[in-house]
Write an enzyme that holds these catalytic residues in place. Structure first.
Site, PDB file in Angstrom:
ATOM      1  N   ASP A 104       0.797  -1.222   0.000  1.00  0.00           N
ATOM      2  CA  ASP A 104       0.000   0.000   0.000  1.00  0.00           C
ATOM      3  C   ASP A 104       0.832   1.276   0.000  1.00  0.00           C
ATOM      4  O   ASP A 104       0.288   2.355   0.177  1.00  0.00           O
ATOM      5  CB  ASP A 104      -0.902   0.017   1.229  1.00  0.00           C
ATOM      6  CG  ASP A 104      -0.094   0.089   2.525  1.00  0.00           C
ATOM      7  OD1 ASP A 104       1.012  -0.472   2.550  1.00  0.00           O
ATOM      8  OD2 ASP A 104      -0.562   0.709   3.488  1.00  0.00           O
ATOM      9  N   GLU A 105       2.138   1.187  -0.169  1.00  0.00           N
ATOM     10  CA  GLU A 105       2.968   2.376  -0.072  1.00  0.00           C
ATOM     11  C   GLU A 105       3.938   2.493  -1.230  1.00  0.00           C
ATOM     12  O   GLU A 105       4.433   1.495  -1.732  1.00  0.00           O
ATOM     13  CB  GLU A 105       3.778   2.371   1.230  1.00  0.00           C
ATOM     14  CG  GLU A 105       2.945   2.401   2.471  1.00  0.00           C
ATOM     15  CD  GLU A 105       3.819   2.607   3.711  1.00  0.00           C
ATOM     16  OE1 GLU A 105       4.860   3.269   3.592  1.00  0.00           O
ATOM     17  OE2 GLU A 105       3.439   2.099   4.776  1.00  0.00           O
TER      18      GLU A 105
END
Length: 210
Positions: free
Chosen positions: A47-48
């Site tokens: 998610d990053e």
């Protein structure tokens, strides 16, 4: 916290089985959105990512505008919200992305960078964990301003090679480039005398944050 600790605190806790295949599919979709704007996308986790948008594919002049476009696209295409941090290097972009959760967009301008770091509690610094923060407290280092007063030799004496990193971030400096062959959470770069000014922006889909 560990699951066993959570269960001890809340015996009625219901655990939901993770769906990593779904997480990976969504991550792929989100990273595809990132790559519409930059070829320099460094993934940190599912998610990053760090994106360097100094020279971006849409020729948009402001990193904050790109961050807004990406956040909007994530909502429209995945129904997930995202947090974003925009600044001149990876460290500052990472710190910015943690300021207005769960759906914020924070910009740390070059002229505000040093003041931002100086007021920051040392335990809030990315890269300084609980044990290191406790050691710094024992040395009288409680804020970025305190850290900045310590010499490079003193920091390397107490913290080894990591002392070099602490010495730099206390001055809002971070010369690590965005590495496109990795997967990561902000857009990184810096302005520093002879160094080329760059734009950094950190994004994470909220529901996937660890």
């Amino acid at each position: 916290m560990p699951s066993i600790t959570a269960f001890a605190k809340c015996p009625g806790l219901i655990f939901v089985r993770p769906r990593f295949d779904v997480y990976r599919d969504i991550s792929t979709s989100i990273h595809a959105i990132f790559k519409r704007y930059s070829d320099l996308v460094e993934g940190v986790a599912l998610d990053e990512a760090y994106l360097d948008v100094t020279e971006n594919r849409q020729n948009i002049p402001y990193a904050s505008t790109i961050a807004r476009h990406i956040k909007t696209a994530i909502v429209q295409e995945t129904q997930l919200t995202a947090i974003a941090g925009v600044s001149i290097n990876k460290f500052l972009a990472k710190m910015a992305s943690g300021q207005n959760k769960p759906n914020g967009l924070t910009v740390i301008l070059p002229e505000d960078a040093i003041a931002f770091v100086e007021q920051l509690p040392i335990e809030k610094f990315h890269g300084i964990g609980e044990v290191t923060a406790a050691k710094m407290h024992s040395l009288g280092i409680h804020t970025g301003a305190d850290l900045k007063t310590r010499s490079l030799s003193e920091l390397t004496h107490h913290f080894g090679k990591a002392g070099q990193y602490y010495h730099k971030i206390a001055r809002a400096e971070d010369d690590r480039p965005v590495e496109a062959n990795r997967v990561r959470k902000s857009i990184g770069a810096e302005t520093n005398g002879t160094k080329k000014s760059r734009n950094a922006c950190g994004l994470s889909s909220l529901q996937l944050l660890a």
